[in-house]
Design an enzyme around this catalytic site. Sequence first.
Site, PDB file in Angstrom:
ATOM      1  CG  ASP A 135      -1.680  -1.334   1.363  1.00 57.33           C
ATOM      2  OD1 ASP A 135      -2.179  -1.936   0.432  1.00 57.33           O
ATOM      3  OD2 ASP A 135      -1.638  -1.617   2.580  1.00 57.33           O
ATOM      4  CD  GLU A 138      -9.054  -2.972  -0.767  1.00 58.74           C
ATOM      5  OE1 GLU A 138      -9.288  -3.031   0.502  1.00 58.74           O
ATOM      6  OE2 GLU A 138      -8.097  -3.863  -1.218  1.00 58.74           O
TER       7      GLU A 138
HETATM    8  O1  FUB Z   1      -2.991  -3.571   3.710  1.00 58.92           O
HETATM    9  C1  FUB Z   1      -4.363  -3.976   4.042  1.00 58.92           C
HETATM   10  C2  FUB Z   1      -5.356  -3.609   3.079  1.00 58.92           C
HETATM   11  O2  FUB Z   1      -5.203  -4.420   2.086  1.00 58.92           O
HETATM   12  C3  FUB Z   1      -5.056  -2.240   2.498  1.00 58.92           C
HETATM   13  O3  FUB Z   1      -5.650  -1.419   3.550  1.00 58.92           O
HETATM   14  C4  FUB Z   1      -6.125  -2.363   1.203  1.00 58.92           C
HETATM   15  O4  FUB Z   1      -6.114  -1.395   0.504  1.00 58.92           O
HETATM   16  C5  FUB Z   1      -5.353  -3.670   0.846  1.00 58.92           C
HETATM   17  O5  FUB Z   1      -4.326  -3.184   0.207  1.00 58.92           O
END
Ligand code: FUB
Length: 364
Positions: free
Chosen positions: A52, A264
């Site tokens: 991320d 997301e």
């Molecule tokens: O790293 C945990 C979660 O996985 C992140 O918040 C999401 O965007 C995904 O990459």
Amino acid sequence: MKKHFVKTFTTAAVISFLGLSCSPKTEEKVVVAPEPSKYLNAPLVTEIFTADPSAHVFEGKIYIYPSHDVESEVVEDDMGAHFNMTDYHVFSMDKPGGQITDHGKVLDVADVPWAKRQMWAPDAAEKDGKFYLYFPAKDKDDIFRIGVAVADNPAGPFKAEPEAIKGSYSMDPTVFKDEDGSYYLYFGGIWGGQLQQYRNNKHTPVGPGPTDGIPAKNEPSLMPKMAKLSSDMLQMAEAPKDVNILDSLGNPILAGDSVRRFFEAAWMHKYNGKYYFSYSTGDTHNIAYAIGDNPYGPFTYQGVVLNPVQGWTNHHSIVEFEGKWYIFYHDTELTNKTHLRNIKMTELVHNEDGTIQTIEPLRK
Ligand code: FUB
């Protein structure tokens, strides 16, 4: 690995070939040529697992604020419990391709009074010489909130505010600074990110499962949220609003349109006066983008920035450095485990018409 036989002709052998004196001498060596990598790019960090990546140019350098992936005892589920991270590191590089510096641990969940677990994807912003780390974590009731921590320099360490941002919920915060000096917070994520448990900014869960509360397939999808930040960067200056992502006819992207709907990993960048909202489509694994005329949108869907990477999650940031644009992303090259990822970067190209050239992270 492919083995190649390479003949090495010594001076003696050449002399012999030419019919001159000396005993003939030809050496055969076995050399091992590296297999061409199936990945477009190599991991930037190999000492710890990182994901991320939110990249920014601060003080003339590239700073990267990633999640710090760790192995843990927690069993994998559809709410992402196995992403059980507990702290953040910051990395920097002088320029693309330059050496990476790990500035070490800059914030630990133990030092965040309101947080219990799952320090997920963070972002950072700078204002008036102070640096702000925005991060999601589950509170003592296992509800995702968004927190802020403050530092005097981009490499931290960061000191967390005693409470989460008032009225914040869900996860994957990102902060965009507009050219007029306004800052905007974008956030949200469905399934493990709990966005489906909210309506009109109120926690109204219809069930604990990842799809409880997801609209029917023919209804508008759940949209990410955004709000202008207060001048002290520590709160939202207004109630969160929907970031509306529309199709080319001006209709909201539907919940059943899993190839295009928001899941997301929100990010915002500005190019030639237009606002580019990019995000992950989650279970269809694309980084998609939509363009708008102002930070509030609406944003019209355009296409895919980054095709699926190795690993379930896809999460990115887009940043300009010395006139070129770069995307930072992650995959699972080092482990092939979806929760133990490694960050990468590559150049991103805007076409003359403002669209973005789709990046293929795996060589066919
Ligand atoms: O790293 C945990 C979660 O996985 C992140 O918040 C999401 O965007 C995904 O990459």
